[in-house]
Design a protein around this motif. Structure first.
Motif, PDB file in Angstrom:
ATOM      1  N   PHE A 253       0.827  -1.189   0.000  1.00 45.81           N
ATOM      2  CA  PHE A 253       0.000   0.000   0.000  1.00 45.81           C
ATOM      3  C   PHE A 253       0.874   1.256   0.000  1.00 45.81           C
ATOM      4  N   GLU A 254       1.903   1.231   0.833  1.00 44.00           N
ATOM      5  CA  GLU A 254       2.752   2.419   0.954  1.00 44.00           C
ATOM      6  C   GLU A 254       3.631   2.604  -0.278  1.00 44.00           C
ATOM      7  N   MET A 255       3.934   1.493  -0.925  1.00 43.42           N
ATOM      8  CA  MET A 255       4.687   1.608  -2.171  1.00 43.42           C
ATOM      9  C   MET A 255       3.826   2.310  -3.219  1.00 43.42           C
ATOM     10  N   GLU A 256       2.565   1.927  -3.272  1.00 43.95           N
ATOM     11  CA  GLU A 256       1.643   2.590  -4.205  1.00 43.95           C
ATOM     12  C   GLU A 256       1.534   4.078  -3.856  1.00 43.95           C
ATOM     13  N   LEU A 257       1.411   4.352  -2.563  1.00 38.72           N
ATOM     14  CA  LEU A 257       1.279   5.744  -2.115  1.00 38.72           C
ATOM     15  C   LEU A 257       2.440   6.608  -2.571  1.00 38.72           C
ATOM     16  N   SER A 258       3.642   6.022  -2.477  1.00 38.19           N
ATOM     17  CA  SER A 258       4.840   6.811  -2.780  1.00 38.19           C
ATOM     18  C   SER A 258       4.872   7.219  -4.250  1.00 38.19           C
ATOM     19  N   ARG A 259       4.017   6.625  -5.056  1.00 37.92           N
ATOM     20  CA  ARG A 259       4.000   6.946  -6.475  1.00 37.92           C
ATOM     21  C   ARG A 259       2.937   7.975  -6.831  1.00 37.92           C
ATOM     22  N   LEU A 260       2.133   8.320  -5.837  1.00 39.22           N
ATOM     23  CA  LEU A 260       1.058   9.282  -6.092  1.00 39.22           C
ATOM     24  C   LEU A 260       1.535  10.704  -5.799  1.00 39.22           C
ATOM     25  N   GLU A 261       0.819  11.657  -6.347  1.00 46.35           N
ATOM     26  CA  GLU A 261       1.046  13.056  -5.974  1.00 46.35           C
ATOM     27  C   GLU A 261       0.628  13.205  -4.512  1.00 46.35           C
ATOM     28  N   PRO A 262       1.326  14.075  -3.774  1.00 44.35           N
ATOM     29  CA  PRO A 262       1.056  14.210  -2.336  1.00 44.35           C
ATOM     30  C   PRO A 262      -0.425  14.410  -1.993  1.00 44.35           C
ATOM     31  N   GLU A 263      -1.111  15.257  -2.744  1.00 43.00           N
ATOM     32  CA  GLU A 263      -2.513  15.538  -2.385  1.00 43.00           C
ATOM     33  C   GLU A 263      -3.361  14.276  -2.559  1.00 43.00           C
ATOM     34  N   GLU A 264      -3.043  13.574  -3.641  1.00 38.15           N
ATOM     35  CA  GLU A 264      -3.774  12.353  -3.940  1.00 38.15           C
ATOM     36  C   GLU A 264      -3.504  11.309  -2.844  1.00 38.15           C
ATOM     37  N   ALA A 265      -2.240  11.220  -2.454  1.00 35.96           N
ATOM     38  CA  ALA A 265      -1.842  10.234  -1.450  1.00 35.96           C
ATOM     39  C   ALA A 265      -2.549  10.481  -0.126  1.00 35.96           C
ATOM     40  N   GLU A 266      -2.711  11.743   0.216  1.00 31.41           N
ATOM     41  CA  GLU A 266      -3.285  12.073   1.513  1.00 31.41           C
ATOM     42  C   GLU A 266      -4.670  11.467   1.742  1.00 31.41           C
ATOM     43  N   ALA A 267      -5.479  11.483   0.696  1.00 33.47           N
ATOM     44  CA  ALA A 267      -6.826  10.932   0.820  1.00 33.47           C
ATOM     45  C   ALA A 267      -6.765   9.442   1.166  1.00 33.47           C
ATOM     46  N   PHE A 268      -5.879   8.712   0.472  1.00 32.01           N
ATOM     47  CA  PHE A 268      -5.735   7.272   0.742  1.00 32.01           C
ATOM     48  C   PHE A 268      -5.172   7.026   2.134  1.00 32.01           C
ATOM     49  N   MET A 269      -4.213   7.862   2.521  1.00 33.47           N
ATOM     50  CA  MET A 269      -3.603   7.698   3.832  1.00 33.47           C
ATOM     51  C   MET A 269      -4.632   7.878   4.932  1.00 33.47           C
ATOM     52  N   ALA A 270      -5.480   8.886   4.780  1.00 33.70           N
ATOM     53  CA  ALA A 270      -6.510   9.147   5.785  1.00 33.70           C
ATOM     54  C   ALA A 270      -7.390   7.915   5.977  1.00 33.70           C
ATOM     55  N   ASP A 271      -7.721   7.245   4.870  1.00 33.98           N
ATOM     56  CA  ASP A 271      -8.534   6.031   4.939  1.00 33.98           C
ATOM     57  C   ASP A 271      -7.907   4.959   5.818  1.00 33.98           C
ATOM     58  N   MET A 272      -6.575   4.864   5.728  1.00 34.98           N
ATOM     59  CA  MET A 272      -5.856   3.823   6.469  1.00 34.98           C
ATOM     60  C   MET A 272      -5.443   4.282   7.859  1.00 34.98           C
ATOM     61  N   GLY A 273      -5.687   5.535   8.164  1.00 30.95           N
ATOM     62  CA  GLY A 273      -5.258   6.066   9.449  1.00 30.95           C
ATOM     63  C   GLY A 273      -3.764   6.318   9.502  1.00 30.95           C
ATOM     64  N   ILE A 274      -3.181   6.580   8.328  1.00 37.77           N
ATOM     65  CA  ILE A 274      -1.753   6.899   8.274  1.00 37.77           C
ATOM     66  C   ILE A 274      -1.634   8.420   8.117  1.00 37.77           C
ATOM     67  N   THR A 275      -0.819   9.039   8.976  1.00 36.68           N
ATOM     68  CA  THR A 275      -0.758  10.500   8.934  1.00 36.68           C
ATOM     69  C   THR A 275       0.426  11.025   8.133  1.00 36.68           C
ATOM     70  N   GLU A 276       1.487  10.227   8.048  1.00 38.32           N
ATOM     71  CA  GLU A 276       2.659  10.706   7.332  1.00 38.32           C
ATOM     72  C   GLU A 276       3.177   9.627   6.399  1.00 38.32           C
ATOM     73  N   SER A 277       3.978  10.044   5.444  1.00 39.08           N
ATOM     74  CA  SER A 277       4.520   9.086   4.480  1.00 39.08           C
ATOM     75  C   SER A 277       5.432   8.091   5.184  1.00 39.08           C
ATOM     76  N   ALA A 278       5.624   6.943   4.548  1.00 40.81           N
ATOM     77  CA  ALA A 278       6.500   5.911   5.095  1.00 40.81           C
ATOM     78  C   ALA A 278       7.891   6.495   5.352  1.00 40.81           C
ATOM     79  N   ARG A 279       8.338   7.321   4.413  1.00 41.38           N
ATOM     80  CA  ARG A 279       9.674   7.885   4.559  1.00 41.38           C
ATOM     81  C   ARG A 279       9.777   8.765   5.798  1.00 41.38           C
ATOM     82  N   THR A 280       8.803   9.649   5.977  1.00 42.87           N
ATOM     83  CA  THR A 280       8.843  10.542   7.136  1.00 42.87           C
ATOM     84  C   THR A 280       8.746   9.744   8.426  1.00 42.87           C
ATOM     85  N   ARG A 281       7.842   8.768   8.445  1.00 46.41           N
ATOM     86  CA  ARG A 281       7.701   7.971   9.666  1.00 46.41           C
ATOM     87  C   ARG A 281       8.973   7.208   9.971  1.00 46.41           C
ATOM     88  N   LEU A 282       9.538   6.598   8.953  1.00 49.49           N
ATOM     89  CA  LEU A 282      10.730   5.792   9.209  1.00 49.49           C
ATOM     90  C   LEU A 282      11.916   6.661   9.594  1.00 49.49           C
TER      91      LEU A 282
END
Ligand SMILES: Nc1nc2c(ncn2[C@@H]2O[C@H](COP(=O)(O)OP(=O)(O)OP(=O)(O)O)[C@@H](O)[C@H]2O)c(=O)[nH]1
Ligand SMILES: [Mg+2]
Length: 376
Positions: A253-282
């Motif tokens: 899922f996060e690999m797919e996210l990393s390929r999206l534009e940030p605004e687009e990614a945010e909507a998907f992240m919210a669905d999963m309860g993820i607040t920041e990108s994998a990179r920022t979290r890690l």
């Protein structure tokens, strides 16, 4: 390809090796962290060299400093990720070249500052035939025993060598001390522990550093969970945390996210309860747990973040910029990022008395802004 980067390559900042059993999702995680599109596959590929990527460490403080100084160049701290190819699971006990570390991989992993242990926590019928049912705890044991094995080979060889020297009368107080230390290493590994668990004097630590033992490296676990179970693995996480700090990713899922534009990614992240990108979290997780901090250099030409270990002094910090700065170190002009933000300008920092001159031994703090005075 990676040969050009080693040895003596000049990537700044820390270097994290991504390791784990075959098909645990290492490359998937690597892609999620770096936004790259390295090949991900169910079947063993013929590729042997690791994937390498250097990524910026997102830091809002650097963004602010950029706004304040309007420099020609702004450089973030970086982390280099190396994604190693999994070899045969279980490994052979004949030497360090087998097991999860195929071929030249091992010498590159040795250069890593820290290890990211990826554990599979997703179901996949094809993978299960070859690699067993989902069981991150078992997999961790397997990974650990391979790390231990690789270190054992080196430590035992060294013991044999020193003993042979001693037999031939080549014996110094130094070599005796080293033998004693190496015997402790061997004993620790034999009981299933890692070199990092040994209590060491500063001299011992320096001596061991040269061997670059894998079990001496700080390690973090990435639990690579299925999208459907993400966030619901508290029991497993608790188990694993007995050994290492754990961060959970839904790798695919996060690999797919990393390929999206940030605004687009945010909507998907919210669905999963993820607040920041994998990179920022890690990266923030890794900084905190591995004891890294950032200091900054600022000016009209360049605003830049540098990475050091918490506890390092001003001279060591200077050395990360350039060895000449450490050698010819005179003083560090220093003020805090927070002081700057509060005062509004360097000049105001000075008039408030928050501008300091620090010596070699000054312990650099996270967010310090340094200007090294030196003389070569
Ligand atoms: N469902 C699910 N499948 C995943 C996930 N991560 C990886 N996979 C699948 O697992 C397989 C292996 O993934 P890779 O990322 O190539 O694994 P690897 O550890 O790099 O594999 P090797 O380098 O060959 O050892 C692929 O088919 C991936 O699509 C995940 O988070 N969820
Ligand atoms: Mg891979």
């Amino acid at each position: 390809m990676y040969k050009k980067l080693y040895p003596g390559h000049t990537a700044e900042g820390m270097n994290i090796g991504i390791i784990g059993l075959p098909k645990s999702g290492k490359t998937t995680i690597f892609n999620a962290l770096t936004g790259q599109e390295a090949e991900v596959a169910e079947y063993a590929s013929s590729k042997v060299e690791p994937n390498v990527a250097v990524v910026d460490v997102g830091d809002t403080r650097v963004d602010r400093l950029h706004e304040m100084y309007q420099p020609k160049k702004t450089i973030y701290a970086t982390i280099e990720f190396l994604d190693f190819v999994g070899g045969t699971a279980g490994g052979k006990s004949s030497g360090s070249e087998d097991g999860i570390f195929s071929g030249e991989g091992i010498s590159l992993i040795k250069n890593s500052d820290a290890l990211l242990l990826v554990l599979r926590n997703f179901a996949n019928a094809t993978l299960e035939q070859a690699h067993g049912a989902v069981d991150p705890t078992r997999d961790l044991e397997n990974v650990e025993s391979e790390l231990i094995l690789a270190d054992q080979v080196i430590a035992e060889r060294r013991v044999e060598r020193l003993e042979a020297d001693h037999k031939r009368g080549k014996k110094t107080s130094q070599s005796q001390a080293e033998l004693k230390l190496m015997q402790r290493v061997v004993a620790k590994l034999e009981e299933g522990g890692g070199v990092r668990e040994l209590e060491l004097t500063a001299d011992d630590a320096t001596l061991l550093k040269g061997f670059r033992f894998l079990t001496a490296k700080p390690a973090l676990i990435v639990l690579n969970s299925d999208e459907s179970s993400y966030g619901k693995n508290a029991e497993v996480v608790k188990q694993l945390e007995l050994r290492y700090p754990v961060i959970e990713f839904a790798g695919n899922f996060e690999m797919e996210l990393s390929r999206l534009e940030p605004e687009e990614a945010e909507a998907f992240m919210a669905d999963m309860g993820i607040t920041e990108s994998a990179r920022t979290r890690l990266t923030s997780f890794a900084y905190k747990l591995l004891g890294y901090i950032s200091f900054f250099t600022v000016g009209e030409d360049e605003v830049r973040a540098w990475t050091i270990r918490d506890g390092e002094n001003a001279q060591q910090a200077a050395g990360t910029i350039h060895t000449d700065l450490a050698k010819g170190f005179i003083r560090a002009e220093c003020f805090g990022y927070e002081d700057l933000l509060e005062a509004g300008s360097e000049k105001a920092v000075k008039s408030k008395g928050h501008f300091r001159l620090e010596g070699k031994e000054y312990r650099v703090k996270d967010g310090d802004i340094l200007n090294i005075r030196f003389n070569v």
